[in-house]
Each structure stands twice: as C-alpha cells, then as structure tokens.
Enzyme design. Sequence first.
Site: not given
Lengths: 325, 363
Positions: B261, B257, B270
């Site tokens: 998100h 990805r 992260y």
Amino acid sequence: MKIMNMVNAINDALDIKLKEDESVIVYGEDVGVEGGVFRVTEGLQLKYGAERVFDSPLAESGIVGTAVGMAVAGLRPVVEMQFCGFVYPAMNQIISHASRMHNRSRGRFKTPMVIRFPYGGGINALEHHSESMEALYGHIPGVKVVIPSTPHDAKGLLISAIESNDTVIFMEPKRIYRAIKQEVSEEKFSIPLGKAHIVSQGTDVTVIAYGAMVREVQKAAVMAKNEGISVEIIDLRSIYPIDKETIKESVKKTGRVITVTESPRSFGVASEITQIVNEEVFLYLEAPPKRVTSFDTIVPLPKGEHHYMVSPEKIFYEIERTVKY
Amino acid sequence: MFNTYNPLNNSMFRIMDNFGKIINTDYFPDLLDEEILKAYHDMLFARTADLMTVSYQRQGRIYTYPPNYGQEAIAGAAGKIIQDDDWLVPAFREMGAYLAKGATLKEIFLVFMGYEDGSKFEYAKNMLPTSVPIASQLLHAVGIGYEIKLRKKNQAVFTFVGDGGTSEGDFHEALNFAGVWKVPVIFIVQNNQYGISTPFRVQTASDGIAIKSIAYGIKGIQVDGNDFFAMFAALKNASQYAKSGNGPVLIEAVTYRKGPHTTSDDPTKYRTKEEETEWDEKDPLKRLKAFLNDKKLIDEKAEEILIEQYIAEIDRQFSEAENYPKYPLNDVFDYLYDEMPEDLKEQKREHEKFLKWKENLKM
Ligand SMILES: Cc1ncc(C[n+]2csc(CCOP(=O)(O)OP(=O)(O)O)c2C)c(N)n1
C-alpha cells in the site's frame, strides 16, 4: 509486571475487555486481519474471532454511525479511526448523535463507546497525519476526551473509557507509541477519567500538558532545574472532564502556570486552562498564565515540521520568562 | 459504447488478452504504431520512476510513498486522453497521469520529501494537488464540472479514486450530484483489489463498482485496467460522451496493486503469493510489450538503453529535489490567508524572538 510500549498497553487493555465482556466489539479500517496500521489491535481477531474484531469498509461516518447503533442496542463498540486527520467524515455522527443520544432520549439510550485514534506530529508524516485537534472534541458537549502520556496510563485510561457509559474520544499520541517503554501490570487496573496526574512536584511554576508533550515538559524541567527553577508538572490525562481541582491547588502553590500543547494556539485547551486559572485563582498569580502551543497554521510537511513542533527549549524559554516576570 | 454496454451483465471490457493478442477489434483504438510504442515507453518511464522512488525510500531519502506498480496502464491511458484544457483531480496512485499533465518528478519527489512546494505542480495546467482524505476530491471534480457546464466550455474533468474510496459517503454524493447536474466528469475507480489490507469483498457486497452507476442514473463500465487499449478506448469514449453534454461516466478499472500500500506496509500479512503470481500474468506492461513484440516493434537493446536514460533522468530530478533549499519559517505562515491576520504575524514574530534567544542559549 511486563515491559510495554503504548501500543502493547492499548492492545492489552482491549484484550482484557474483550475477554471479560462479550459486549465489547472492536472494528475499523484494517483493524482485523492486519491489526491496524500501527498494530494496536494485532492478534485480537485471532483470539476473539472476526465477529468481534473486524475490518470495516473504508468510511468513518459509517464506522461511528454504526457504533452509535450498536451502543444503544447494548454493545460496547471500540472503534478506530486510522488517523487524526480522517475523523472528520465522522464528525456528524459524533456531534449530532454519539454526544446527544443520552440527552435527546432523556437518559433512555446511552452510547457507551470509544472512538480511538492516533494523533499528533513529530513522525515525519504526509499531510493530514499529524494534527492535534483535541480542542474540537473538547468543545462538543456530551463526549469525554482522554489522552494518555505513558503506556501505563494508556492501559488504565482505556479500560475506564470502555467501561464508561458515555462516548469517549480516546486520542493516542503516536509519536510516543513505541518511544516510551515501562513496566505495566498485566492485571486489570483502571485510572479514573477526569483526574489529572501530578508527574512531579515543584514550587516555582506549574506546567500543564498531556500526550506527547508531557515528555517534552519533563525535558524542559531538567533545563529549568539547572537554572534553579522548580517545576510542577501536571499531566491532564483527560481534556474533558477537566480536573480543575488539581490545577487550582497547584497554581495556588506555585503562583505561575504554563500550558503546553502541540495543537494550534487559538481557542484551545491552553486557553481554557488559562481562563479557569484566571477565574478561580487569579489572586494567587504572580505572572500572567502562558500558553506554549504550535502556531495557528497547518502542520507543515516534515521538512518544515521543526518550525512548528513545540520543543523543550521553547517550553524552558517560557518557564524562564514566567518565573522572572 | 455506453449505450450498448450494460454494467448489469458485469462483463469486463477488454481489447487485449493476457498475451497481448487482440480479442476485440471493434474498439481497437485508432493509434499509430509509434503512438502505441510511445505509450508503452511512458508507462515504462512511470514504472521505472515508481520503482526508483521505492528504493529512494528504502535508502531513507524520502518519507512514505504509495507505489503504483502494476497499475500503470490506467494512468498511462488517461495521460493520453486528458487534454491540456481538461482537469485532473487526482487521488495519489496515478503518477503517470500527473506526469502526462505536466507535473515533474522533481515536484512529486519534493512532496514525498516533505515540502509543500512540490504540490504547486506549476507546469501542470488544470490539475489539483494530491488529495489524501479518501474520496473527498471527487466532489471537487463535480464542482469543476459545474463550472465547465455553466460556461459551456469544451472540457472534461478526470478524477481518480480507489476501490476502498467507493465506501466513503463522498463517493456516493459525488456520483449523485454529477448525475443530477449532468456534468462532464469521468470518475476513474482504480479497483486494485485492496484498500491497504482490506480486500474488495469487505468494501462492498456488490459484484463490482461499475454496476453502481445504474442507481445514480449515469453511465458506467467495467474495464480491464491492465489492458492499455481497453482503458484507452473507454476513456476516449467517456471523454467524448461527457464533452458532448451527456453527463458523467463511471469507469471501474480492474487492476492489482502489485506493491505494498505504501512503503510502510507489508502485504504478506494479508494476501498470498499465489494471488500475486496470478496477477503477475496480467501485468499491464508485460501485455502491451507482448503486443508490440508481435508487431516486431520491440528492440530489446534499444529498450535497455532507454531505461538507462530514464534512470539517469530520474536520478537527476531526484538530486535536484534533494538539493532543494531549506524550508524557511515564512513558508509555515505565508499560504494560509490572502492577507495574513495580525495575530498570526505576531505569532511569527514571537517565535523569531524565541529563536534569537535560543541561539544565545547555545553560546
Ligand atoms: C478519509 C480517509 N480515511 C482513511 C484514510 C487512510 N487511508 C489512506 S489510503 C487508504 C486505503 C485506500 O484504499 P483505496 O481507496 O482502495 O485506494 P488505494 O490505496 O488502493 O489506491 C486508507 C484507509 C485516508 N487517507 N482518508
């Protein structure tokens, strides 16, 4: 004292409990590294380590089920469900075990755990992110259900919830996560579960609410005051145990009661309060108890949400009708 | 394919390398150059739409949106394999498959603007709306598969889920039911390495997802999800396999990805730049373009013009969505029951009374 919003205050409560009690464990989806999608647990993993504050696999039943195990073994898990709409995979663990272990084992095994999650509408969210389903939890024998309406209350109630030896469902009104700021003590303090709070005294009508609706009631009370109506506002703080005494005393004084929730109308907290009033202080009533709630419909997506959300005007409308009854 | 591929070896099925060179001719799909070019253009359209949707969101013109950026080959290939009669039971990060099925961008925009009306997807045959509760849709796919099997139809169900979704009980129940019932369902796991901030290694101690098929007694394969040809071949074989009555297939599409998100997420919290750069080299469009370039099928000028046309078309559909009529009160009530219960009618009437009162309040 420090200025905090509700996110800060909940974080502070978790921080205090993690520091003073090594049995407290915090986990859930994206709770560790990221600190939760609303940043409620931000910084806690750095402070207390990844064994006590961590990301779980994406499985709500797994999260709550393991928390039950941890709790009976002597830990105090505080788990996060990412949104109100995603608790349901865990319903089996909540209804079949978290709420029953104590009873089933005749008090031998207790489940001192907190299941916290953001709930409620008014934030322009996608489907499943806006529900207010406290009545579902209130209906489960064996769990407590707590909903704060201010940063101060969130901190004090969460500390009590973590210290409770029962399972506590702790619902956080995300609409006011950052919208309300106030001075909150940095010291440890707690607010007892099961006790309501009289937000403001009044004489003409009692309006009962909790969570994000308290602020809406306060706005409505200002409108009412301009019309010469004096409103007593009760913030329930706990859905269960429910503080009947405070409700009864207030209704005895005002003779009128309206309950405001953002949940669907039928079989809800407002209906429960109405019946408590009918059963216990019926003869003091000067008007029928009223419910101001959302409809028995699905929460609409953002473009339709204004139809659904309870507004201060709607509360005022019902206040006026009840007082003039 | 599924009788020779062994998920236990955990070798990723690939046809094209990172530079667009064909490394596995055995399975190279039987596609004409124009068809490959068309597939590339469809992916380009999906990417353009995806990037524009993110920018509409940044301008405050839609609400939260989950970008597909970097995963286009999976839905792109699925879009070529899923037939009109086949079912699509989506999650929420496979826009290309929605579009191939006949969903319009306008409808997709409507959903992210906050209208349920978008979810009707009225031109998309046999397609369910987006499912937000992770992995729950997989069981619906199995139920649809049961109907297909019972009535002996020549159809398959294609259903999507993310790597995070494989941790939910529903994922395991769906695979188990599908295996027991031997239904024609193709489970496509888009393993994009993250469920929001949570990395794959936190979801499972297993080496991958495809390997899980073994325990459910079904076929499974791990595929390079950024390799259009590999995805195409795996899906095509899976579709044939399922439609021939052999039962379900689990396809793990390994991808990344590249975006956040959703538009509310900040991946710098992260993951590292290095990791992102590493995956940039495996970008699905870049790879397919390199392949086409080697075949002298890319005309940069024509592509620029095409993208201009895409932008105009996307903008047109977006403004149609933006000019959608106001959301009437009736729409809150009208779609819950076959026939509206009396009490609900009354709740609506009561609210209308309040609205009248409110109008007077203003005067
Ligand atoms: C049952 C449930 N729990 C939590 C969520 C919140 N949530 C939305 S997307 C997501 C991560 C999904 O990750 P993955 O399955 O890997 O799919 P991806 O988003 O990467 O496409 C989470 C936790 C949800 N939608 N449903």
